[in-house]
Design a protein around this motif. Structure first.
Motif: not given
Length: 468
Positions: A296, A299-300, A305-306
């Motif tokens: 996450a 990705e963030w 954003k997660p």
């Protein structure tokens, strides 16, 4: 005269008392008998506890396939294919069960060569309710057999994620039957079976640490998934047309069921309700949490954003990576392993797949093949005898080193050998089997069927009633 009668009376009384004492002494159990009885009761209590835990674990592992994997994969495809993907997982629950009873259990766990088991347990001959001390001294052999069956079920089901939305059901069934014989059973024997080449607890030539299936389950399924995806080719329109998951909600529920079921997968592999099961349970949970956070976070950073899909994918990556290490490492090592796995598998899914352009529909290779390979190697790095002295003790009673954490870096080489064999048998075996099935039954659906969707063309039904 009176003294004579008194003497006779005392003599008779003493005789009666002596006889009664002798009878009582003979009837009372000896200390040795009491100890033996107590030991038998303790052994029975331990066996009952272990057997209860293992039956629950077997049920948890089955839950990972249906509903866990079925929901996880089902939500990731387009809605016209949701039932076909779920049916593939469900079919494995039925098909592999029968195959296991007929031949696959014998090939995996009967004594045989270093590469494959024998045929003495065909049709479960000799697989009764007495324990086999080589595998689990406190469990009925049937409990061990059915627990291992659940692993044999989910492994081919994992492959289905790579060819989702484009393989015929008949071709899938034939391929999986052959794959379970040619790829899974030999690998399971080499790692876990008596006399297996890679068996760390029963004297394998290259002792590979694989507590719950990093090589046997995840590398074989993940690598075979990649080979299958490349062999079949891309879905129509991929990657130009968007093919988003039709229901992340279903996948979210499935991932949570996988997380819970994985406790049976890993902690159950202790084959007893003891401290080793606790260690594997804790490590499983910590690694999953760490990987969910690292995926996450990556990705963030990349997307700003997660996502829910990223978080659940990360948790599965962590569960995959900790599987071979669960019963060999400390909780902090499990967290480190999970953090690495989340980032590594994210990179494989986002970057490597795009770089090479293969259509691994649901990232079976990016998560299971890559995560399983990483976890198998890092098991050799983090394994310690403080958690599992699997190699026994020296003459002074000191546990022999298990892995790199104990200074036994040669174990990392053994892990590479196990990984290489798993990759090799998966690539070669899968290619041969795909070609055989393709030439006889056929593998890929027609372009028209693919456009219409596999739910209707393969099963004559739809997952959703669009008229309501």
């Amino acid at each position: 005269m009176r003294s004579t009668f008194l003497g006779l009376f005392l003599t008779l009384a003493l005789l009666c008392c002596g006889t009664s004492f002798a009878q009582t002494t003979a009837a009372a159990p000896s200390t040795a008998d009491q100890i033996a009885k107590l030991q038998a009761q303790v052994a029975q209590a331990q066996s009952s506890a272990d057997n209860g835990w293992m039956l629950v674990s077997a049920a948890l592992v089955l839950m990972m396939t249906g509903p866990g994997l079925a929901l996880f994969y089902g939500g990731l495809v387009r809605k016209k294919n949701v039932l076909s993907v779920m049916m593939q997982s469900f079919a494995m629950m039925a098909i592999i069960t029968i195959m296991w009873a007929v031949v696959n259990y014998s090939l995996a766990f009967d004594s045989g060569s270093a590469f494959i088991g024998g045929l003495h347990h065909l049709f479960l001959k000799g697989v009764g309710l007495d324990p086999d001390p080589d595998y689990a001294a406190t469990l009925p052999l049937q409990t061990f057999m059915v627990y291992q069956l659940m692993f044999a079920i989910i492994t081919p089901a994992l492959i289905t994620g790579a060819f989702a939305e484009r393989m015929k059901f008949s071709g899938m069934a034939a391929f999986m039957i052959l794959w379970s014989i040619v790829v899974y059973s030999p690998m399971a024997h080499m790692v876990w079976g008596k006399g297996g080449l890679l068996n760390a607890s029963l004297g394998g030539k290259f002792p590979c640490l694989d507590f719950a299936g990093g090589t046997v389950v995840h590398i074989t399924s993940g690598v075979s998934a990649l080979v299958t995806a490349i062999y079949l080719g891309k879905r129509l329109g991929y990657p130009k047309e968007p093919m988003p998951p039709h229901s992340v909600v279903l996948s979210f529920i499935g991932a949570c069921l996988l997380w819970v079921g994985w406790f049976g997968f890993n902690a159950g592999s202790a084959l007893a309700a003891g401290t080793l099961a606790t260690s594997a349970f804790v490590n499983t949970h910590f690694a999953a949490a760490a990987a969910a956070l690292s995926w996450a976070a990556a990705e963030w950073v990349r997307n700003g954003k997660p996502s829910a899909l990223g978080a659940i994918s990360g948790s599965v990556a962590g569960l995959v990576a900790i599987t071979p290490a669960a019963g060999f490492v400390s909780p902090m090592s499990a967290i480190i392993l999970g953090l690495i796995a989340g980032i590594f598998c994210y990179f494989m899914v986002i970057k490597v797949k795009a770089l090479f352009g293969y259509d691994d529909s649901l990232d079976a290779f990016g998560v299971h093949g890559a995560g399983g390979t990483l976890g198998a190697i890092l098991t050799g790095v983090f394994a310690t005898s403080a958690i599992n002295p699997i190699f026994g003790k020296n003459a002074s009673g000191v546990p022999l080193p298990t892995g790199g954490a104990d200074g036994h870096w040669h174990q990392v080489l053994n892990q590479f050998v196990g990984v290489a064999i798993a990759w090799g048998i998966s690539i070669v075996g899968t290619l041969i089997l795909l070609k055989i099935v393709d030439l006889t039954i056929g593998l890929r659906v027609s372009p028209e069927d693919e456009v219409e969707g596999l739910d209707l063309t393969q099963h004559g039904e739809e997952g959703y009633d669009h008229a309501s």
